[in-house]
Design a protein around this motif. Structure first.
Motif, PDB file in Angstrom:
ATOM      1  N   ASP A   1       0.832  -1.201   0.000  1.00  0.00           N
ATOM      2  CA  ASP A   1       0.000   0.000   0.000  1.00  0.00           C
ATOM      3  C   ASP A   1       0.866   1.250   0.000  1.00  0.00           C
ATOM      4  OD1 ASP A   1      -2.311  -1.376  -0.116  1.00  0.00           O
ATOM      5  OD2 ASP A   1      -2.796  -1.255   2.027  1.00  0.00           O
ATOM      6  N   THR A   2       1.916   1.212   0.828  1.00  0.00           N
ATOM      7  CA  THR A   2       2.793   2.380   0.909  1.00  0.00           C
ATOM      8  C   THR A   2       3.483   2.610  -0.434  1.00  0.00           C
ATOM      9  OG1 THR A   2       3.219   1.572   3.134  1.00  0.00           O
ATOM     10  CG2 THR A   2       4.485   3.468   2.419  1.00  0.00           C
ATOM     11  N   LEU A   3       3.948   1.515  -1.067  1.00  0.00           N
ATOM     12  CA  LEU A   3       4.641   1.639  -2.354  1.00  0.00           C
ATOM     13  C   LEU A   3       3.707   2.127  -3.453  1.00  0.00           C
ATOM     14  CD1 LEU A   3       7.035  -1.420  -2.590  1.00  0.00           C
ATOM     15  CD2 LEU A   3       7.640   0.988  -2.525  1.00  0.00           C
ATOM     16  N   ALA A   4       2.411   1.815  -3.320  1.00  0.00           N
ATOM     17  CA  ALA A   4       1.439   2.233  -4.333  1.00  0.00           C
ATOM     18  C   ALA A   4       1.330   3.751  -4.374  1.00  0.00           C
ATOM     19  CB  ALA A   4       0.079   1.610  -4.032  1.00  0.00           C
ATOM     20  N   ASN A   5       1.649   4.395  -3.271  1.00  0.00           N
ATOM     21  CA  ASN A   5       1.569   5.852  -3.206  1.00  0.00           C
ATOM     22  C   ASN A   5       2.902   6.395  -2.691  1.00  0.00           C
ATOM     23  OD1 ASN A   5       0.659   8.410  -3.212  1.00  0.00           O
ATOM     24  ND2 ASN A   5      -0.873   8.147  -1.569  1.00  0.00           N
TER      25      ASN A   5
END
Lengths: 231, 500
Positions: B291-295
């Motif tokens: 999730d963090t890498l997605a944003n």
């Protein structure tokens, strides 16, 4: 050099996606097929240089596909399989696949295997016949004169040991199954005696490897067979 | 028949001759009326010994001899004195009464002896049955102890799960449908006991207190049409004993199955609890990192690389856990199926080392494998898991500066593989508890992973007929010892050592 053409046969879209991305980054042209039926058509029209085939396809067996393609194409085939399909894996290799990857696998592993297969097939087609002297690590083997050296010192191999070593060298880049090796070195009567293979492999490692327990070149593929690495 | 009649009569005749000669001598001293007592005793003795017919024969002979030789006129059968008629009559009556009594006595003795024999036989059957713990043993008691009592051959037929009878022994020549009828509708006890008309075999239902437990097929030899009353009583008693023994085994099996089920249930619950914790941890990390890498706004390229690396290592951890769970499930199922082949130990150790290399990291590994162990018969995939788990464990519970030793020796015909380390973080006490599923050492909070690994190792080693032990190593560290039976390694044809 032209861009290598790769055909991925895999029913899971996410796996196809990351394999495609990884290979395209390596300047390869990638085609995708999600069923064996489609793969059969694509293999004919796209003329891929390498096939990546998942064994658990929805319509029919990946093995059957490999055997079919093998009848008219020499393109190397890389098999993807789950851990609980050990026998499937072996029979896929026996059917003509060249190497396998166990799911889950990482991208670096995948790229290394793909590159190795492409290198092998281009070598074979370019040279037509490999030169009679082969080197790996500190070992040099002359396939024509049956002579072997390690650190420039001659090494004494028995006839069976040499036959086994040259079978591995001929199949470089490929995983050779127990059945294939036993057939080639001892003959068809020995297919159910893999322990012969294990004993002679340990002899070869004693003579050729620095650390026979942790070999660098004569590699074991557990429950499957052997391969030679570092040529 | 003729012999049994002739022999007593010959003896009787002989006795009468002896008595007559003796009487001849005695007559010189005693009165005739006293000498007649000798003949009377002879009759009593003969009656007691040889029965009624011989008694009467003795009586006739005795009276004849007495009359012919001693009663005047001597050497004639004529009787002058009336009182001798009375003597004859008396002798005949005494002979009859005595022989009747003797016969009765003998019958009672025989009966008492037969009862005692039956009681002994029943006691022997019962005591043999009390020691039987399997149906095969009961079958053996029926065949070896019970059948000879009735000069018969016996086959025990017991029902399978679908209530169909089958025999552990030789069922050839038996009419299984007749046996099934006897089993399904047992005749009322005390009913007529007649062998099956076609096969000449008795099918006796074995009725236990709770249910009918089987059928005893008894083939009488020589074939008889019926069995007598006394044997019938013994047979019923034996059948009741067999039924009881069968029922006992049935309930012992039920109790054992229940215990296994309870144990399985306990394991499953523990497994679920452990899985929900240990699988969720890496999953949560993977999801959060993804999730963090997605944003990735505000994240440096290095940070993104690190996060991707974490996702990778967390999924590797997940893969290892799932591998252990799958193997555990396979081993918990009915009947472990091992793919045993003869493997080179060095090869298996090499593979396990290569796979545990990331976990072992900078720790030094020293290997010393005995040359006496060329081949061992193992399931290589499962055995590799054992070595991998122990090596991972050794890595987990030692400092990066520790050394791991792998040794193998042949001891007492067993192959012994020892994996030792000189770390200080391994829990030294209660080493047996380590092998319980889902047990972890004291560092639970910082080192995670389902405590399934070592439990699995023990199960795998035991499935190979071996033993896995763990004990503290002096002065510090831990030692895991795998002992496997060496077995009979296959012969390898030697090739001539000629140059290639």
């Amino acid at each position: 050099m032209t861009r290598p053409r790769i055909l991925i046969v895999e029913d899971e879209a996410d796996i196809r996606r990351f394999v495609r991305l990884a290979l395209e980054r390596e300047e390869m042209t990638v085609f995708e097929a999600s069923t064996a039926a489609q793969a059969r058509i694509d293999a004919g029209t796209r003329r891929p240089d390498l096939l990546i085939v998942d064994l658990g396809l929805p319509d029919y067996d990946g093995k059957t596909l490999i055997r079919e393609v093998r009848t008219w194409s020499a393109a190397p085939t890389l098999v993807l399989s789950a851990r609980d399909h050990e026998e499937e894996k072996v029979s896929a290799l026996d059917a003509g696949a060249d190497d396998y990857l166990v799911k889950p696998f990482g991208v670096p592993e995948l790229l290394a295997r793909v590159r190795a297969q492409l290198r092998r097939s281009s070598l074979l087609s370019a040279a037509g016949q490999a030169s009679s002297t082969v080197r790996f690590g500190k070992v040099e083997v002359n396939l024509a004169t049956h002579e072997t050296w390690r650190d420039s010192e001659p090494v004494h191999l028995t006839p069976i040991e040499f036959r086994l070593l040259s079978a591995l060298i001929r199949g470089r880049g490929k995983v050779l199954t127990h059945k294939q090796l036993l057939n080639e070195v001892w003959g068809s009567g020995y297919a159910d005696r893999p322990h012969y293979l294990r004993i002679y492999m340990s002899h070869l490692r004693q003579k050729l490897e620095d650390d026979p327990i942790q070999p660098k070149h004569l590699m074991t593929e557990l429950q499957v067979g052997y391969r030679i690495a570092g040529i | 028949m003729l012999k049994t009649l002739v022999r007593p009569l010959l003896w009787t005749t002989l006795c009468c001759i002896v008595t007559t000669i003796a009487a001849g001598f005695l007559l010189k001293i005693f009165d005739l009326s006293n000498v007649v007592m000798l003949f009377l005793i002879n009759v009593v003795f003969i009656s007691l010994t040889f029965g009624r017919t011989a008694g009467i024969w003795a009586c006739i002979l005795g009276v004849g001899c007495f009359d012919f030789f001693f009663v005047p006129p001597q050497f004639f059968f004529a009787v002058s004195d009336v009182q001798y008629i009375f003597t004859f009559l008396l002798m005949v009556i005494v002979a009859l009464v005595t022989s009747e009594l003797a016969v009765k006595l003998r019958r009672e003795v025989r009966f008492a002896k037969a009862s005692a024999d039956r009681a002994t036989a029943l006691a022997r059957v019962a005591s043999d049955l009390s020691g039987a713990v399997t149906i095969d043993q009961i079958e053996a008691v029926c065949r070896e102890t019970l059948a000879p009592l009735f000069t018969a051959t016996a086959v025990l037929l017991t029902p399978d799960r679908s209530d169909q009878l089958g025999g552990a022994g030789d069922t050839a020549g038996l009419d299984l449908s007749a046996a099934q009828r006897a089993y399904d509708r047992p005749p009322r006890s005390g009913g007529l006991l007649t062998p099956d008309a076609a096969s000449g075999v008795l099918y006796l239902p074995l009725a236990g207190p709770m249910a009918t437990r089987g059928v005893l097929a008894l083939r009488l030899q020589p074939p008889q049409t019926a069995i007598d009353r006394d044997d019938r009583v013994l047979l019923d008693a034996c059948c009741a004993s067999i039924a009881l023994a069968l029922e006992r085994i049935h309930f012992a099996d039920v109790a054992q199955e229940t215990q296994i089920r309870v144990e399985g249930e306990r394991l499953r619950n523990a497994l679920l609890a452990a899985v929900s914790h240990d699988l969720r941890t890496p999953l949560t990390a993977i999801r959060g990192l993804a999730d963090t890498l997605a944003n990735p706004g505000g994240l440096s390229a290095d940070e993104q690389m690190l996060m991707a690396g974490s996702i990778r290592s967390q999924s590797e951890e997940l893969q290892r856990l799932i591998g252990n769970l799958l193997d555990a499930a396979r081993l918990q199922g009915d009947g472990v199926f091992l793919r045993r082949e003869w493997h080179a130990l060095g090869e298996i150790v090499g593979i396990a080392l290569e796979r545990s290399r990331p976990a072992i990291g900078p720790r030094e590994v020293r290997i010393d494998l005995s040359d006496d162990v060329p081949l061992i018969e193992i399931d290589s995939v499962l055995f590799d898991r054992v070595l991998e788990n122990i090596l991972n464990n050794a890595a987990k519970y030692t400092e990066p500066t520790a050394t791991i030793f792998i040794r193998s020796v042949v001891a007492d015909g067993d192959i012994e593989i020892r994996i030792e380390d000189n770390g200080t973080r391994f829990p030294l006490t209660e080493t047996d508890v380590l092998f319980e599923p889902f047990t972890r050492g004291p560092h639970e909070s910082t080192i995670h992973g389902v405590g399934l690994g070592l439990f699995l190792c023990r199960r795998i080693v035991e499935a190979h007929g071996g033993v896995l032990r763990a004990f503290p190593r002096r002065p510090n560290g831990a030692c895991f010892e795998i002992r496997l039976p060496r077995g009979e390694p296959p012969q390898i044809e030697r090739e001539g050592e000629t140059a290639a």
